[in-house]
Write an enzyme that holds these catalytic residues in place. Structure first.
Site, short mmCIF file in Angstrom:
data_model
loop_
_atom_site.label_atom_id
_atom_site.label_comp_id
_atom_site.label_asym_id
_atom_site.label_seq_id
_atom_site.Cartn_x
_atom_site.Cartn_y
_atom_site.Cartn_z
N GLU A 21 41.22 30.70 33.55
CA GLU A 21 40.28 31.25 34.52
C GLU A 21 39.70 30.13 35.37
O GLU A 21 39.44 29.03 34.88
CB GLU A 21 39.13 31.97 33.81
CG GLU A 21 39.53 33.28 33.18
CD GLU A 21 38.34 34.18 32.84
OE1 GLU A 21 37.20 33.87 33.24
OE2 GLU A 21 38.56 35.20 32.17
N HIS A 82 35.09 34.32 39.64
CA HIS A 82 36.02 33.82 38.63
C HIS A 82 37.29 34.66 38.70
O HIS A 82 37.36 35.63 39.44
CB HIS A 82 35.38 33.79 37.23
CG HIS A 82 35.16 35.13 36.58
ND1 HIS A 82 34.14 35.97 36.94
CD2 HIS A 82 35.83 35.75 35.57
CE1 HIS A 82 34.18 37.06 36.17
NE2 HIS A 82 35.19 36.96 35.34
N HIS A 84 40.75 36.54 36.70
CA HIS A 84 41.26 37.19 35.50
C HIS A 84 42.78 37.03 35.47
O HIS A 84 43.48 37.83 36.08
CB HIS A 84 40.89 38.68 35.50
CG HIS A 84 39.49 38.95 35.06
ND1 HIS A 84 38.95 40.21 35.02
CD2 HIS A 84 38.52 38.11 34.60
CE1 HIS A 84 37.70 40.14 34.57
NE2 HIS A 84 37.41 38.88 34.32
N ASP A 95 31.58 39.61 30.70
CA ASP A 95 31.10 39.24 32.05
C ASP A 95 29.69 39.75 32.27
O ASP A 95 28.84 39.04 32.81
CB ASP A 95 32.03 39.81 33.13
CG ASP A 95 33.36 39.09 33.18
OD1 ASP A 95 33.43 37.93 32.75
OD2 ASP A 95 34.33 39.70 33.66
ZN ZN Z 1 35.71 38.01 33.66
#
Ligand code: ZN
Length: 142
Positions: A21, A82, A84, A95
């Site tokens: 990530e 961010h 995935h 999250d």
């Molecule tokens: Zn996430």
């Protein structure tokens, strides 16, 4: 609203760190009506070493530094992003648990086999840890 350049930059960040990530901070402005304008994205290192493929963490020191630098330029933190890797661009329970900036946007890009796919934005609503929730937010790329 997010400029095309910033949008492209945060998506390519996710491709670069794949299969891990990526994460970063979105700087910009809040209008009086709460509408956010992103002016810049600041990349962060993902400090999660236990599970970087499905977790991210921004070093608090790095965050303070970015916040300070933003203030000097008249920018505020308006969101976070961010990626995935090989997972949908939907927020996870983790999250939500790790989101603490009310009114900010949380932008998630799914990266499928190394290519950025969908990018979605969610706004963290609520006033405290008990009633907080993510609400779908339209992502306007200009
Ligand atoms: Zn996430």
């Amino acid at each position: 609203m997010i400029p095309q350049l910033v949008y492209v930059a945060l998506r390519s960040h996710g491709e670069e760190t794949y299969p891990y990530e990526c994460c970063g901070v979105l700087l910009g402005h809040f209008a009086d009506d709460g509408v956010k304008t992103v002016t810049r994205a600041a990349r962060c290192g993902n400090t999660r070493e236990d599970s970087p493929q499905n977790r991210y963490n921004i070093d608090p020191k790095e965050l303070i530094h970015i916040q300070r630098e933003g203030r000097e330029r008249g920018e505020e933190i308006v969101g976070f992003y961010h990626s995935h890797p090989d997972h949908p661009a939907q927020w996870s329970v983790t999250d939500l648990a790790e989101a603490h900036w009310f009114g900010c946007s949380y932008v998630i890009t799914s990266v499928e086999k190394g290519k950025a796919a969908t990018t979605n934005a969610f706004e963290l609503m609520g006033s405290n840890e008990d009633d907080k929730k993510f609400v779908d937010e339209p992502l306007t790329v200009s």
